[in-house]
Design an enzyme around this catalytic site. Structure first.
Site, short mmCIF file in Angstrom:
data_model
loop_
_atom_site.label_atom_id
_atom_site.label_comp_id
_atom_site.label_asym_id
_atom_site.label_seq_id
_atom_site.Cartn_x
_atom_site.Cartn_y
_atom_site.Cartn_z
N THR A 1 0.83 -1.21 0.00
CA THR A 1 0.00 0.00 0.00
C THR A 1 0.86 1.26 0.00
OG1 THR A 1 -1.73 -1.20 1.20
CG2 THR A 1 -1.90 1.19 1.16
N CYS A 2 1.92 1.26 0.78
CA CYS A 2 2.81 2.42 0.83
C CYS A 2 3.47 2.63 -0.53
CB CYS A 2 3.88 2.24 1.92
SG CYS A 2 3.20 2.05 3.58
N ALA A 3 3.96 1.56 -1.11
CA ALA A 3 4.60 1.65 -2.42
C ALA A 3 3.61 2.16 -3.46
CB ALA A 3 5.15 0.28 -2.83
#
Length: 166
Positions: free
Chosen positions: A59-61
């Site tokens: 999700t962060c990526a």
């Protein structure tokens, strides 16, 4: 303190995001070239602060990839992707992905950014990392929009963040 969840399990942060309409707190963060960056380095630019726990999660990526794509269309706007990851990891990820419309910054040295913005995890398995948030700032340093993502596995509302700039 924000109450958010990770997989439905409650997690607390150290505080609450700064209020819309307030001036953004200054910061000292480490860039991928190991230089120190502060708000004054971005004077005259609108800012989207894309804040997240770790570049090494899907999700962060994805948030970095999405903001990289959207940032190319924004005039006088810098997208700052902020986590506690080491600058080397941030540089490696953006280099491997060919992401050059965002700037990666790290709060690894002091953790003051997370404390000053009230978004450091206080409890749970990600304790001491930064929670997933968006802070949008105008050219004068006034906060236009904030989002504390309520379920850490969810992506932020990109459209609401970008709409606040229009």
């Amino acid at each position: 303190m924000a109450n958010i969840t990770l997989g439905g399990n409650p997690i607390e942060t150290t505080g609450s995001l700064p209020a819309v309409g307030s001036k953004t707190p200054d910061f000292k963060l480490t860039a991928t070239d190991l230089s120190t960056k502060s708000m004054s380095d971005y004077k005259g630019n609108r800012l989207v602060l894309n804040i997240f726990p770790s570049i090494d999660t899907g999700t962060c990526a994805q948030s970095v990839r999405t903001f990289n794509e959207k940032a190319s269309e924004l005039a006088d706007t810098k997208v700052l992707c902020i986590s506690k990851d080491l600058p080397f990891a941030l540089a490696r990820f953006c280099g491997a992905e060919g992401l050059d419309n965002v700037e990666s910054l790290s709060d690894f040295k002091t953790g003051d950014f997370g404390k000053d913005y009230g978004l450091t995890f206080k409890t749970g398995p990600l304790e001491t990392l930064l929670s997933r948030c968006i802070v949008v700032v105008d050219k004068d340093g006034t906060i236009l929009h904030t989002e504390q993502v309520s379920e850490i596995k969810d992506e932020p509302n990109y459209e609401a963040a970008l709409k606040s700039l229009s």
